[in-house]
Each structure stands twice: as structure tokens, then as C-alpha cells.
Design an enzyme around this catalytic site. Structure first.
Site, PDB file in Angstrom:
ATOM      1  CB  CYS A   1      -1.082   0.146   1.290  1.00 62.38           C
ATOM      2  SG  CYS A   1      -1.694   1.599   1.235  1.00 62.38           S
TER       3      CYS A   1
ATOM      4  CB  CYS B   1       0.573   1.613   4.015  1.00 64.42           C
ATOM      5  SG  CYS B   1      -1.026   1.738   3.861  1.00 64.42           S
TER       6      CYS B   1
END
Lengths: 309, 108
Positions: free
Chosen positions: B33, B36
Site C-alpha cells: 500500500c 501507507c
């Protein structure tokens, strides 16, 4: 804090900013690259980049960002993480205020702040963000294993990510406001051939409905008929908005959309200020353009700095 | 974005960590991700600033499916703030530092 004045500051660490950083570092310029989050920018949202030259099998957005960063670091890229809250531009000096109260200045500024996904702006969207409403298929697709999701949009991002979603979801419904896709032909062909993808044409989403998570969408067809579609999630991929909160838009003569106009050499209307990548006012927003503009901007900066001294 | 300050938690030790007397912010993330990764430095900086007042931890949703499922997490990064074992509030996406401070302050 160390040196607060630099010849060149590069604002943003996406493909444009990192490429500018690479060129500036390699040219041994007194430079600083400022990034607010992680180097990479929007390409971190992309599952797979198939059209960046030099990678015959394609490359993930994540890996490409890491490679450009590593390349810039090889030439001693000078970078810091900081959040710029405002910028004051004059012909002679450019001043950047940071959210921690510090300020930095430079002779020459390259703006590479990029863009972010555009929201739909319909009821339920904000409330259900993270609970079924997503703007990043790469991030969130694995949460929709064996479920039914909608993708809103008809451009390259929407169609590419619809295909990515089929690796997890059982069914992906693309909702598009026109009767044909804007996405490039090869992506269209793949999507039409994918049995997990279906299409709802000439239709917009007017509301996202659900209590603890997305349950259904309210749809409006161009012929004014309304309908509902039950889905477990909705991915909104309808283009971008500029990251321009910190920019003096009047001074830079931003266009209607808030993007920054430049000449061919990426020079803005303010001497010593360049703009490169998605923040530039332009038609095509590709990784390769952003990288190219980052390089152009440094060459323009070098010329400007030479004329100064 | 490995940091000593931001400890990894798992499904197994989750309950004991959030039910401590110290408020707790959990950053749900995964290696694939990008956003993230983008929010990582901000979370680390906050872990420093709130050291002793709020414990800031992270949970890999790939390795720990039970807890994200329990909290209905459908997007990452999602950060959930807990106080005495109860969820106070949450934010999703690579939000800015100011927004995370606003979240954390709700438990203080």
C-alpha cells in the site's frame, strides 16, 4: 536546522520532483527536495505501470518510485520531509513557511506538488470513505475478495484499476457518464474481454448509501431514469485535483482548475519559479511526462541561476 | 518505514494493547500500500511527540486478518484511536499531520 537558504528548492517528491532532484544532485547544484509523505507521489497509488520506457515487462508504481529515488540518492540528493503551508514569491527571493514554524528560502523554486484523486462530491461519500468508498484500487482491492464492486470513471486509471480489482472481486461494474470509454484502446480491449467486468453507460452516481459500510448506489441515467445498484464497495477514479493549497495561485496565474501554466521550458510567470508534473496546466498526465518536465525544469533553473550571478 | 517507536501488533496481542490505561493509536497498513508508506514518516514523528502519552502501534493487515475484519476496515491506511479498550474515532487515507493530531487529541 541546517542551511535555510538554497539556490534551488524542489517542492514535491513524485516522478517530476524526484527526476528534478536527480538532475540537480548530479549537476552538483545547491539544492533541497521537500516531500510531505513518501517519495513517489501518485504512482504509489498505481498497481502497475506498463508504459514507462525501459521496463519491458512493466513495473509496479512502488518499485519505480524506489528506483528513481535510489538513482537520485546515488548523486547525493539532499531531501527532507516537511509540510509547506505557504509560499511567498518575489523576483529575487522565494520563501517557504513550514508547519513547524520554520521557514526556508531559495533563489529558484520548482513546484512539483502533483495532484490527488478527485472525489465525486455526492451524499454518503465522505461518511463511507474507508468503509467501502475508496480512491486507491491498489491499496484496497484485497478487502473485496469474492465481492461486487463498482468503479466510477472511464479513463485510463479507472479501466486499468477495474482490471486489477477482478483479481479479487467476483464482479466489477464500471459506471461511466458517457457511452464510450476515454481509456486507451489496449485497456478497453482487455476490459471488454474480461468476463468479470460489466458496464453501465450514460450514468452517474448521485448517492452512496449504507450504514456501517457501502450497501448500494443511487444511479441517474442520462435519460433521467433512476435506479439502485447493490455493491460492497465503490472505487472513485474520475480524474485529479491539484495539490495547490500552499501556492499563491493569483501570483502564479493558476488556470480555472487550479493548475499552474508554464511555457515549454516549464517556466511560470514568476522569474525563477518552474512547475513540473501533474500540477502543470496541461492535457496529458503521464509518469513519463512528469519525469521529462522535472528534467526540463532543472535545466531552466540552471540557466536562471547562471544569469543571476 | 521501520521504527522502534512504532511497534508491530498482531491479532494475538491486540486486545491487551488497546485496553491499557494509555490511549492507543493503531495504524492498519500493508506492504503493498503506497499511501501507507506515505503516511509512515508522519506516524513516526507523532510517536516521538506523544511518547508516554499515547502509544502508537501498527498492524499489518495481511498477517492479521481478524482485527481489521472486526472493525470493518475496507481501506488502508486506516488509523483507529482507542481509549480504555473502546474505539474513540478513526481516519482513513494518507491524511496530513494536523488531521492526525486532531484525532489523537480526542483521547487526551
Amino acid at each position: 536546522m541546517a542551511n535555510t537558504h538554497h539556490n534551488l528548492i524542489i517542492l514535491g517528491g513524485g516522478p517530476a520532483g524526484l527526476t528534478a532532484g536527480l538532475y540537480a544532485a548530479r549537476a552538483r547544484m545547491d539544492h533541497l527536495l521537500i516531500e510531505k509523505g513518501a517519495e513517489g507521489g501518485q504512482i504509489l497509488l498505481t498497481d502497475w505501470i506498463d508504459n514507462y520506457p525501459g521496463f519491458p515487462d512493466g513495473i509496479s508504481g512502488f518499485e519505480l518510485a524506489e528506483k528513481i529515488l535510489a538513482q537520485a540518492k546515488r548523486f547525493d540528493l539532499n531531501s527532507m520531509f516537511a509540510n509547506v503551508t505557504s509560499i511567498e514569491l518575489s523576483e529575487t527571493v522565494k520563501r517557504l513557511e513550514l508547519d513547524n514554524g520554520d521557514s526556508l528560502s531559495c533563489d529558484c523554486l520548482i513546484i512539483c506538488t502533483g495532484a490527488r484523486p478527485r472525489p465525486l462530491g455526492v451524499p454518503g461519500e465522505k461518511e463511507l470513505t474507508g468503509k467501502g468508498v475508496s480512491y486507491c484500487a491498489t491499496c484496497d482491492a484485497p478487502f473485496y475478495r469474492n465481492m461486487h464492486v463498482a468503479v466510477v470513471g472511464g479513463g485510463n486509471t479507472a479501466i486499468q484499476e477495474a482490471a486489477h480489482l477482478t483479481k479479487f472481486a467476483d464482479k466489477v461494474t464500471v459506471i461511466h457518464r458517457r457511452d464510450e470509454l476515454r481509456a486507451t484502446k489496449i485497456l478497453q480491449e482487455k476490459a471488454f474481454a474480461n468476463p468479470k467486468i460489466d458496464f453501465i453507460w450514460n450514468t452517474t452516481v448521485t448517492e452512496i448509501i449504507g450504514t456501517d459500510g457501502v450497501e448500494k448506489l443511487q444511479l441517474l441515467n442520462r435519460d433521467q431514469t433512476t435506479s439502485e445498484l447493490s455493491v460492497d464497495g465503490i472505487f472513485v477514479l474520475i480524474g485529479v485535483l491539484p495539490n495547490n493549497d500552499m501556492l499563491p495561485l493569483d501570483v502564479l496565474k493558476a488556470d480555472e482548475g487550479g493548475f499552474i501554466p508554464t511555457d515549454q521550458e516549464t517556466r511560470t510567470v514568476v522569474p525563477g519559479v518552474m512547475a513540473a508534473g501533474d500540477i502543470r496546466s496541461k492535457e496529458v498526465r503521464q509518469v513519463i511526462n512528469a519525469a521529462g518536465e522535472g528534467a526540463t525544469a532543472v535545466l531552466a533553473a540552471e540557466q536562471y541561476l547562471t544569469n543571476l550571478s | 518505514m521501520a521504527s522502534d517507536k512504532v511497534k508491530d501488533v498482531s491479532d494475538a496481542d491486540f486486545e491487551s494493547i488497546i485496553s491499557s490505561d494509555t490511549p492507543c493509536l493503531v495504524d492498519f497498513w500493508a506492504p503493498w500500500c503506497g499511501p501507507c508508506k506515505a503516511i509512515g514518516p508522519v506516524v513516526e514523528a507523532l510517536a516521538d511527540e506523544y511518547d508516554g502519552k499515547v502509544s502508537i502501534v501498527k498492524m499489518n493487515v495481511d498477517d492479521n486478518p481478524a482485527t481489521p475484519g472486526k472493525f470493518g476496515i475496507r481501506a488502508i491506511p486506516t488509523l483507529i484511536l482507542f481509549k480504555s479498550g473502546e474505539k474513540v474515532d478513526q481516519v482513513t487515507g494518507a491524511v496530513g499531520k494536523a488531521q492526525l493530531i486532531e484525532l489523537i487529541e480526542k483521547a487526551l
